[in-house]
Write a protein that holds these residues in place. Structure first.
Motif, PDB file in Angstrom:
ATOM      1  N   ALA A  53       0.888  -1.365  -0.068  1.00 34.33           N
ATOM      2  CA  ALA A  53      -0.178  -0.119  -0.021  1.00 34.33           C
ATOM      3  C   ALA A  53       0.889   1.319   0.062  1.00 34.33           C
ATOM      4  O   ALA A  53       0.543   2.461  -0.863  1.00 34.33           O
ATOM      5  CB  ALA A  53      -0.822   0.028   1.120  1.00 34.33           C
ATOM      6  N   LEU A  54       1.958   1.314   0.875  1.00 31.80           N
ATOM      7  CA  LEU A  54       2.947   2.289   0.694  1.00 31.80           C
ATOM      8  C   LEU A  54       3.476   2.680  -0.667  1.00 31.80           C
ATOM      9  O   LEU A  54       3.808   3.705  -1.046  1.00 31.80           O
ATOM     10  CB  LEU A  54       4.043   1.897   1.885  1.00 31.80           C
ATOM     11  CG  LEU A  54       4.927   3.281   2.005  1.00 31.80           C
ATOM     12  CD1 LEU A  54       4.459   4.571   2.292  1.00 31.80           C
ATOM     13  CD2 LEU A  54       6.298   2.772   2.840  1.00 31.80           C
ATOM     14  N   ALA A  55       3.960   1.528  -1.163  1.00 33.74           N
ATOM     15  CA  ALA A  55       4.435   1.471  -2.788  1.00 33.74           C
ATOM     16  C   ALA A  55       3.550   2.130  -3.537  1.00 33.74           C
ATOM     17  O   ALA A  55       3.910   3.067  -4.450  1.00 33.74           O
ATOM     18  CB  ALA A  55       4.940   0.088  -2.988  1.00 33.74           C
ATOM     19  N   ALA A  56       2.161   1.950  -3.462  1.00 32.55           N
ATOM     20  CA  ALA A  56       1.262   2.461  -4.314  1.00 32.55           C
ATOM     21  C   ALA A  56       0.965   3.893  -4.177  1.00 32.55           C
ATOM     22  O   ALA A  56       0.839   4.608  -4.941  1.00 32.55           O
ATOM     23  CB  ALA A  56       0.043   1.565  -4.079  1.00 32.55           C
ATOM     24  N   ALA A  57       0.899   4.069  -2.562  1.00 27.67           N
ATOM     25  CA  ALA A  57       0.491   5.592  -2.394  1.00 27.67           C
ATOM     26  C   ALA A  57       1.461   6.716  -2.540  1.00 27.67           C
ATOM     27  O   ALA A  57       1.677   7.593  -2.684  1.00 27.67           O
ATOM     28  CB  ALA A  57      -0.183   5.678  -1.049  1.00 27.67           C
ATOM     29  N   ALA A  58       2.842   6.003  -2.197  1.00 26.52           N
ATOM     30  CA  ALA A  58       4.066   7.012  -1.795  1.00 26.52           C
ATOM     31  C   ALA A  58       5.313   6.216  -2.254  1.00 26.52           C
ATOM     32  O   ALA A  58       6.176   5.922  -1.401  1.00 26.52           O
ATOM     33  CB  ALA A  58       4.069   7.718  -0.352  1.00 26.52           C
ATOM     34  N   PRO A  59       5.684   5.867  -3.526  1.00 26.25           N
ATOM     35  CA  PRO A  59       6.637   5.169  -3.906  1.00 26.25           C
ATOM     36  C   PRO A  59       7.969   5.784  -3.397  1.00 26.25           C
ATOM     37  O   PRO A  59       8.992   5.291  -3.194  1.00 26.25           O
ATOM     38  CB  PRO A  59       6.609   4.802  -5.471  1.00 26.25           C
ATOM     39  CG  PRO A  59       5.779   5.782  -5.915  1.00 26.25           C
ATOM     40  CD  PRO A  59       4.666   6.215  -4.627  1.00 26.25           C
ATOM     41  N   ASP A  60       8.046   7.126  -3.364  1.00 24.98           N
ATOM     42  CA  ASP A  60       9.281   7.818  -2.865  1.00 24.98           C
ATOM     43  C   ASP A  60       9.502   7.728  -1.328  1.00 24.98           C
ATOM     44  O   ASP A  60      10.651   7.616  -0.877  1.00 24.98           O
ATOM     45  CB  ASP A  60       9.015   9.519  -3.139  1.00 24.98           C
ATOM     46  CG  ASP A  60       7.938   9.982  -2.585  1.00 24.98           C
ATOM     47  OD1 ASP A  60       6.862   9.365  -2.507  1.00 24.98           O
ATOM     48  OD2 ASP A  60       7.691  11.195  -2.416  1.00 24.98           O
ATOM     49  N   VAL A  61       8.579   7.597  -0.592  1.00 22.70           N
ATOM     50  CA  VAL A  61       8.561   7.238   0.903  1.00 22.70           C
ATOM     51  C   VAL A  61       8.922   5.838   0.943  1.00 22.70           C
ATOM     52  O   VAL A  61       9.888   5.528   1.852  1.00 22.70           O
ATOM     53  CB  VAL A  61       7.311   7.601   1.556  1.00 22.70           C
ATOM     54  CG1 VAL A  61       7.384   7.083   2.940  1.00 22.70           C
ATOM     55  CG2 VAL A  61       6.941   8.769   1.556  1.00 22.70           C
TER      56      VAL A  61
END
Length: 122
Positions: A53-61
């Motif tokens: 979910a993090l990769a989808a929402a905020a790959p830079d993070v």
């Protein structure tokens, strides 16, 4: 921030933790139940339930987590000897806090990653 999320509360400073690194996007702290001599948990400040979910929402993070892990490994003295980076995604994988987080484990031989499989992967 999720008011009932342990890691959101640590990021907000509401629950104490031994922080080893803090950036604009990542907070890293020692695990309270370490599974290796060095066990640091790296969490994004942003709440997402798991790594995908993090990769989808905020790959830079997500990339920031890995950069921070490298910095922590150097600071903890495990960069040269080796360390493991691990995401647990979902209950069956052992995820107990549903806020994306990356475990950094090192400081000695870590052994096998998982137990034997009942049949080979295809």
């Amino acid at each position: 921030m999720s008011a009932d999320c342990l890691f959101c509360r640590i990021v907000a400073g509401e629950i104490p933790a031994t922080v080893v690194l803090s950036t604009d996007t990542v907070v890293a702290f020692y695990d309270i139940a370490p599974q290796a001599p060095t066990h640091v948990v790296l969490v994004p400040r942003e709440h997402e339930p798991h790594a995908v979910a993090l990769a989808a929402a905020a790959p830079d993070v997500l990339a920031d987590l890995f950069t921070a892990a490298g910095d922590v490994a150097k600071a903890e003295g495990v960069a040269d000897s080796g360390y493991r980076l691990l995401f647990n995604t979902g209950e069956n994988a052992g995820q107990t806090v549903f806020h994306a987080h990356l475990h950094l484990l090192g400081g000695g031989p870590l052994g096998a990653l998982a137990g034997a499989r009942p049949e080979p992967l295809r």
